[in-house]
Scaffold this active site. Structure first.
Site, PDB file in Angstrom:
ATOM      1  N   GLU A   1      -0.647 -43.614  -7.242  1.00 14.87           N
ATOM      2  CA  GLU A   1      -1.865 -42.796  -7.172  1.00 14.87           C
ATOM      3  C   GLU A   1      -3.071 -43.595  -7.658  1.00 14.87           C
ATOM      4  O   GLU A   1      -4.146 -43.568  -7.056  1.00 14.87           O
ATOM      5  CB  GLU A   1      -1.717 -41.544  -8.053  1.00 14.87           C
TER       6      GLU A   1
ATOM      7  N   CYS B   1       2.092 -38.700 -12.889  1.00 17.88           N
ATOM      8  CA  CYS B   1       2.147 -38.778 -14.355  1.00 17.88           C
ATOM      9  C   CYS B   1       0.813 -38.322 -14.947  1.00 17.88           C
ATOM     10  O   CYS B   1      -0.194 -38.176 -14.244  1.00 17.88           O
ATOM     11  CB  CYS B   1       2.485 -40.204 -14.790  1.00 17.88           C
TER      12      CYS B   1
ATOM     13  N   CYS C   1       0.689 -47.052 -11.216  1.00 20.10           N
ATOM     14  CA  CYS C   1       1.276 -46.041 -10.333  1.00 20.10           C
ATOM     15  C   CYS C   1       0.606 -46.065  -8.955  1.00 20.10           C
ATOM     16  O   CYS C   1      -0.540 -46.514  -8.806  1.00 20.10           O
ATOM     17  CB  CYS C   1       1.077 -44.648 -10.913  1.00 20.10           C
TER      18      CYS C   1
ATOM     19  N   ILE D   1       3.058 -50.637  -8.549  1.00 21.90           N
ATOM     20  CA  ILE D   1       3.176 -52.092  -8.722  1.00 21.90           C
ATOM     21  C   ILE D   1       3.650 -52.328 -10.152  1.00 21.90           C
ATOM     22  O   ILE D   1       2.881 -52.133 -11.107  1.00 21.90           O
ATOM     23  CB  ILE D   1       1.816 -52.780  -8.466  1.00 21.90           C
TER      24      ILE D   1
END
Ligand code: THU
Length: 138
Positions: free
Chosen positions: A55, A91, A53, A43
């Protein structure tokens, strides 16, 4: 749930991605130890920094619902117009969030694509060696 089923859930989650700035769309499917599924997408934000992210969206959805024990996450991502998705590695910030809630030796990170034969599976420990986690503060 098989790794391939988890990847398919992540591909569905990716359809919800809000990525008008990078056009890089990511989906994640997080599995609890009891077999419940939580999904997330990236988002983005006009101010860039507040972007979340996929995740972390999945983790924060799950933790809000009271979940604390997880066994695996599937992640799929790539540019929105790419016909073939590359492997999309989480990341560093997302790896650290995984470290907060998951056992690095057993938590499995399934890096999927839109081709069933193209995926990789790593433990969190492989993705974040010598990770700093809650045990360090006990
Ligand atoms: N992104 C994720 O959602 N997960 C990753 O594993 C890598 C990056 C997002 C953040 C941002 O919206 C876009 O992809 C480009 O960095």
């Amino acid at each position: 749930m098989t790794d391939q089923e988890l990847i398919e859930e992540a591909l569905k989650a990716r359809e919800k991605a809000y990525a008008p700035y990078s056009h890089h769309k990511v989906g994640a499917a997080l599995l609890t130890k009891e077999g419940k599924l939580y999904l997330g997408c990236n988002i983005e934000n006009a101010a860039y920094g507040p972007t979340n992210c996929a995740e972390r969206t999945a983790f924060f959805n799950a933790v809000y619902e009271g979940e604390r024990e997880f066994s695996a996450i599937a992640v799929v991502g790539g540019m929105e117009d790419a016909p073939e998705l590359p492997i999309c590695a989480p990341c560093g910030v997302c790896r650290q969030v995984m470290m907060e809630f998951c056992d690095p030796k057993t938590f499995r990170v399934v890096l999927g694509t839109n081709r069933p034969e193209k995926f990789e599976v790593l433990t969190l420990e492989q993705m974040l060696p010598l990770g700093f986690g809650p045990k360090a503060l006990n």
